[in-house]
Design a protein around this motif. Structure first.
Motif, PDB file in Angstrom:
ATOM      1  N   ALA A   1     -88.812  77.653  36.703  1.00  0.00           N
ATOM      2  CA  ALA A   1     -89.074  77.018  37.994  1.00  0.00           C
ATOM      3  C   ALA A   1     -87.768  76.586  38.651  1.00  0.00           C
ATOM      4  O   ALA A   1     -86.677  76.834  38.146  1.00  0.00           O
ATOM      5  CB  ALA A   1     -90.002  75.826  37.787  1.00  0.00           C
ATOM      6  N   GLY A   2     -87.907  75.900  39.777  1.00  0.00           N
ATOM      7  CA  GLY A   2     -86.731  75.379  40.451  1.00  0.00           C
ATOM      8  C   GLY A   2     -86.204  76.322  41.518  1.00  0.00           C
ATOM      9  O   GLY A   2     -86.876  77.263  41.941  1.00  0.00           O
TER      10      GLY A   2
ATOM     11  N   PRO B   1     -86.329  78.044  17.684  1.00  0.00           N
ATOM     12  CA  PRO B   1     -86.875  76.742  17.283  1.00  0.00           C
ATOM     13  C   PRO B   1     -87.348  75.899  18.459  1.00  0.00           C
ATOM     14  O   PRO B   1     -88.266  75.088  18.311  1.00  0.00           O
ATOM     15  CB  PRO B   1     -85.696  76.072  16.563  1.00  0.00           C
ATOM     16  CG  PRO B   1     -84.480  76.781  17.059  1.00  0.00           C
ATOM     17  CD  PRO B   1     -84.908  78.180  17.290  1.00  0.00           C
ATOM     18  N   HIS B   2     -86.764  76.088  19.630  1.00  0.00           N
ATOM     19  CA  HIS B   2     -87.153  75.298  20.797  1.00  0.00           C
ATOM     20  C   HIS B   2     -88.525  75.689  21.323  1.00  0.00           C
ATOM     21  O   HIS B   2     -89.115  74.941  22.102  1.00  0.00           O
ATOM     22  CB  HIS B   2     -86.096  75.422  21.895  1.00  0.00           C
ATOM     23  CG  HIS B   2     -85.710  76.826  22.234  1.00  0.00           C
ATOM     24  ND1 HIS B   2     -85.121  77.675  21.319  1.00  0.00           N
ATOM     25  CD2 HIS B   2     -85.819  77.545  23.380  1.00  0.00           C
ATOM     26  CE1 HIS B   2     -84.887  78.845  21.883  1.00  0.00           C
ATOM     27  NE2 HIS B   2     -85.306  78.799  23.124  1.00  0.00           N
ATOM     28  N   PHE B   3     -89.053  76.839  20.911  1.00  0.00           N
ATOM     29  CA  PHE B   3     -90.430  77.208  21.231  1.00  0.00           C
ATOM     30  C   PHE B   3     -91.399  76.671  20.177  1.00  0.00           C
ATOM     31  O   PHE B   3     -92.537  76.333  20.492  1.00  0.00           O
ATOM     32  CB  PHE B   3     -90.580  78.726  21.328  1.00  0.00           C
ATOM     33  CG  PHE B   3     -90.185  79.303  22.659  1.00  0.00           C
ATOM     34  CD1 PHE B   3     -91.125  79.501  23.663  1.00  0.00           C
ATOM     35  CD2 PHE B   3     -88.873  79.655  22.916  1.00  0.00           C
ATOM     36  CE1 PHE B   3     -90.768  80.029  24.893  1.00  0.00           C
ATOM     37  CE2 PHE B   3     -88.496  80.185  24.140  1.00  0.00           C
ATOM     38  CZ  PHE B   3     -89.448  80.368  25.133  1.00  0.00           C
ATOM     39  N   GLU B   4     -90.956  76.611  18.951  1.00  0.00           N
ATOM     40  CA  GLU B   4     -91.835  76.192  17.852  1.00  0.00           C
ATOM     41  C   GLU B   4     -91.831  74.679  17.622  1.00  0.00           C
ATOM     42  O   GLU B   4     -92.868  74.105  17.263  1.00  0.00           O
ATOM     43  CB  GLU B   4     -91.401  76.885  16.553  1.00  0.00           C
ATOM     44  CG  GLU B   4     -91.584  78.382  16.551  1.00  0.00           C
ATOM     45  CD  GLU B   4     -91.312  78.941  15.165  1.00  0.00           C
ATOM     46  OE1 GLU B   4     -92.114  78.656  14.250  1.00  0.00           O
ATOM     47  OE2 GLU B   4     -90.294  79.642  14.996  1.00  0.00           O
ATOM     48  N   ALA B   5     -90.677  74.062  17.771  1.00  0.00           N
ATOM     49  CA  ALA B   5     -90.543  72.636  17.432  1.00  0.00           C
ATOM     50  C   ALA B   5     -89.670  71.947  18.466  1.00  0.00           C
ATOM     51  O   ALA B   5     -88.620  71.382  18.159  1.00  0.00           O
ATOM     52  CB  ALA B   5     -89.945  72.486  16.031  1.00  0.00           C
ATOM     53  N   LEU B   6     -90.113  71.965  19.705  1.00  0.00           N
ATOM     54  CA  LEU B   6     -89.301  71.454  20.808  1.00  0.00           C
ATOM     55  C   LEU B   6     -88.914  69.997  20.600  1.00  0.00           C
ATOM     56  O   LEU B   6     -87.757  69.620  20.809  1.00  0.00           O
ATOM     57  CB  LEU B   6     -90.049  71.617  22.133  1.00  0.00           C
ATOM     58  CG  LEU B   6     -89.328  71.073  23.373  1.00  0.00           C
ATOM     59  CD1 LEU B   6     -88.014  71.805  23.596  1.00  0.00           C
ATOM     60  CD2 LEU B   6     -90.218  71.160  24.605  1.00  0.00           C
ATOM     61  N   GLU B   7     -89.861  69.151  20.192  1.00  0.00           N
ATOM     62  CA  GLU B   7     -89.553  67.732  20.041  1.00  0.00           C
ATOM     63  C   GLU B   7     -88.454  67.502  19.012  1.00  0.00           C
ATOM     64  O   GLU B   7     -87.568  66.677  19.219  1.00  0.00           O
ATOM     65  CB  GLU B   7     -90.817  66.965  19.649  1.00  0.00           C
ATOM     66  CG  GLU B   7     -91.854  66.867  20.771  1.00  0.00           C
ATOM     67  CD  GLU B   7     -93.013  65.961  20.398  1.00  0.00           C
ATOM     68  OE1 GLU B   7     -92.962  65.337  19.316  1.00  0.00           O
ATOM     69  OE2 GLU B   7     -93.976  65.869  21.185  1.00  0.00           O
TER      70      GLU B   7
ATOM     71  N   TYR C   1     -85.254  74.088  29.433  1.00  0.00           N
ATOM     72  CA  TYR C   1     -85.067  73.932  30.876  1.00  0.00           C
ATOM     73  C   TYR C   1     -86.110  72.969  31.440  1.00  0.00           C
ATOM     74  O   TYR C   1     -85.775  72.026  32.167  1.00  0.00           O
ATOM     75  CB  TYR C   1     -85.180  75.313  31.511  1.00  0.00           C
ATOM     76  CG  TYR C   1     -84.997  75.368  33.010  1.00  0.00           C
ATOM     77  CD1 TYR C   1     -83.737  75.590  33.567  1.00  0.00           C
ATOM     78  CD2 TYR C   1     -86.083  75.256  33.869  1.00  0.00           C
ATOM     79  CE1 TYR C   1     -83.570  75.675  34.942  1.00  0.00           C
ATOM     80  CE2 TYR C   1     -85.928  75.335  35.243  1.00  0.00           C
ATOM     81  CZ  TYR C   1     -84.672  75.550  35.778  1.00  0.00           C
ATOM     82  OH  TYR C   1     -84.519  75.636  37.140  1.00  0.00           O
ATOM     83  N   ASP C   2     -87.369  73.184  31.094  1.00  0.00           N
ATOM     84  CA  ASP C   2     -88.442  72.321  31.600  1.00  0.00           C
ATOM     85  C   ASP C   2     -88.297  70.888  31.096  1.00  0.00           C
ATOM     86  O   ASP C   2     -88.529  69.923  31.844  1.00  0.00           O
ATOM     87  CB  ASP C   2     -89.805  72.879  31.180  1.00  0.00           C
ATOM     88  CG  ASP C   2     -90.146  74.182  31.878  1.00  0.00           C
ATOM     89  OD1 ASP C   2     -89.498  74.509  32.885  1.00  0.00           O
ATOM     90  OD2 ASP C   2     -91.055  74.890  31.395  1.00  0.00           O
ATOM     91  N   TYR C   3     -87.902  70.748  29.838  1.00  0.00           N
ATOM     92  CA  TYR C   3     -87.761  69.402  29.258  1.00  0.00           C
ATOM     93  C   TYR C   3     -86.644  68.629  29.944  1.00  0.00           C
ATOM     94  O   TYR C   3     -86.830  67.483  30.373  1.00  0.00           O
ATOM     95  CB  TYR C   3     -87.491  69.512  27.759  1.00  0.00           C
ATOM     96  CG  TYR C   3     -87.201  68.184  27.107  1.00  0.00           C
ATOM     97  CD1 TYR C   3     -88.219  67.358  26.657  1.00  0.00           C
ATOM     98  CD2 TYR C   3     -85.879  67.748  26.945  1.00  0.00           C
ATOM     99  CE1 TYR C   3     -87.948  66.128  26.068  1.00  0.00           C
ATOM    100  CE2 TYR C   3     -85.595  66.520  26.366  1.00  0.00           C
ATOM    101  CZ  TYR C   3     -86.633  65.718  25.926  1.00  0.00           C
ATOM    102  OH  TYR C   3     -86.352  64.494  25.356  1.00  0.00           O
ATOM    103  N   TYR C   4     -85.474  69.239  30.062  1.00  0.00           N
ATOM    104  CA  TYR C   4     -84.331  68.498  30.595  1.00  0.00           C
ATOM    105  C   TYR C   4     -84.369  68.343  32.106  1.00  0.00           C
ATOM    106  O   TYR C   4     -83.703  67.451  32.657  1.00  0.00           O
ATOM    107  CB  TYR C   4     -83.022  69.141  30.127  1.00  0.00           C
ATOM    108  CG  TYR C   4     -82.723  68.775  28.691  1.00  0.00           C
ATOM    109  CD1 TYR C   4     -82.356  67.481  28.364  1.00  0.00           C
ATOM    110  CD2 TYR C   4     -82.855  69.707  27.671  1.00  0.00           C
ATOM    111  CE1 TYR C   4     -82.117  67.115  27.052  1.00  0.00           C
ATOM    112  CE2 TYR C   4     -82.625  69.354  26.351  1.00  0.00           C
ATOM    113  CZ  TYR C   4     -82.255  68.054  26.048  1.00  0.00           C
ATOM    114  OH  TYR C   4     -82.040  67.690  24.749  1.00  0.00           O
TER     115      TYR C   4
END
Length: 331
Positions: free
Chosen positions: A28-29, A298-304, A77-80
């Motif tokens: 997005a953006g 890992p950012h798709f599987e364990a983002l937190e 990207y979406d998180y930050y």
């Protein structure tokens, strides 16, 4: 402007959008098309920082494969974007960037990183940025950071290449490129047919399952990978990847030269878990290396877990001198 291989990285056109069929933007953006010495490439921007938040821009760089694009960094990207200015790039030959029939090399990709960083810094008062790259994108980011270290506050590498297999520790820059492989891939008899086979949905799915080390993959990525690989010229950059032109022969020395704070993360499942040479940097005071019980994304599987670790790392990064008065200004 930084000098790279004797050439100045100069942005000559910004802001004109180029349509690419029915392909949606991967994130997005706002999308900006930058034309530089590496051709036209797309940069996406989103996010605002609260008054008391982090105003340091964050640049995200995707990996290289047959279907590379900024979609590969979408969760980050979406998180930050919720808390700081965030940018993502479609490297030359991928996503919404130009896919001309030309040479695609590690030098080109590094110069694209330089051009993106220069533009981001121009928009943010020339302050150093944080940058995080995935897989082979890490090699381009690392080289860019050794060439213009003042442009970066910190570096992040997720599942970085360069630590696997036979040590790539040549003393002078070069690539593993083999021109004969390009010649074979370009034989008209099978040129387009080979890439069509390589990017069929079942093949894309199989590749992602190997990267995840699991069949529980990101289904929207399958769809986007299929769409982006079925655009005109989609085969050109991946062929140079297959032929080795994007793999630097001196990358271990490049990693060793880094003096900036570095966060490196990797998984333990799937086909991309060979980090036998990470001992070359492990234990250095500026390197933080973490593992996750995931595959190569890992950012798709364990983002937190990933952002928690990365945020802890960033919290310890010394603030830059950006904005501080010099001695002459203070006098």
């Amino acid at each position: 402007m930084p000098l790279v291989s004797g050439q100045a990285i100069e942005t000559v056109a910004i802001g004109q959008h180029h349509a690419r069929g029915s392909l949606a933007n991967p994130v997005a953006g706002t999308r900006t098309d930058i034309t530089s010495v590496v051709g036209r490439f797309a940069v996406y921007a989103d996010g605002t920082a609260p008054a008391d938040g982090d105003t340091t821009p964050l640049l995200l760089i995707h990996s290289i494969n047959a279907a590379g694009s900024a979609y590969e960094v979408k969760p980050l990207y979406d998180y930050y974007a919720q808390s700081r200015p965030v940018y993502a790039i479609d490297l030359p030959g991928f996503g919404q960037s130009d896919r001309d029939d030309r040479e695609y090399t590690a030098r080109m990709m590094t110069d694209a990183v330089h051009a993106a960083v220069e533009q981001i810094r121009r928009l943010h008062g020339e302050q150093p940025i944080d940058a995080l790259a995935l897989s082979l994108g890490s090699e381009f980011l690392a080289r860019a950071a050794t060439e213009t270290p003042q442009a970066f506050r910190s570096l992040g590498f997720i599942s970085p290449t360069g630590f696997e297999g036979r040590a790539r520790d040549a003393r002078t820059p070069g690539t593993r490129g083999r021109s004969w492989i390009i010649d074979v891939l370009r034989v008209k008899l099978w040129d387009r047919g080979f890439f069509k086979m390589l990017t069929a949905r079942p093949v894309i799915r199989k590749f992602l399952e190997k990267a995840w080390g699991s069949k529980d993959i990101d289904e929207p990525m399958v769809d986007y990978d299929y769409a982006t690989t079925h655009q005109p010229g989609a085969r050109h950059a991946p062929y140079y990847f297959v032929a080795g032109f994007m793999f630097s022969t001196d990358i271990l020395h490049i990693y060793e030269q880094l003096r900036l704070p570095v966060w490196m993360a990797h998984g333990v499942r799937g086909d991309f878990i060979d980090y036998r040479h990470k001992s070359r940097v492990a234990g250095r005071s500026n390197w933080t290396i973490v593992r996750f019980d995931t595959g190569a994304f890992p950012h798709f599987e364990a983002l937190e877990q990933v952002v928690s670790s990365y945020n802890q790392f960033l919290a310890k990064v010394p603030p830059s001198d950006f904005g501080k008065p010099t001695i002459a200004q203070s006098a």
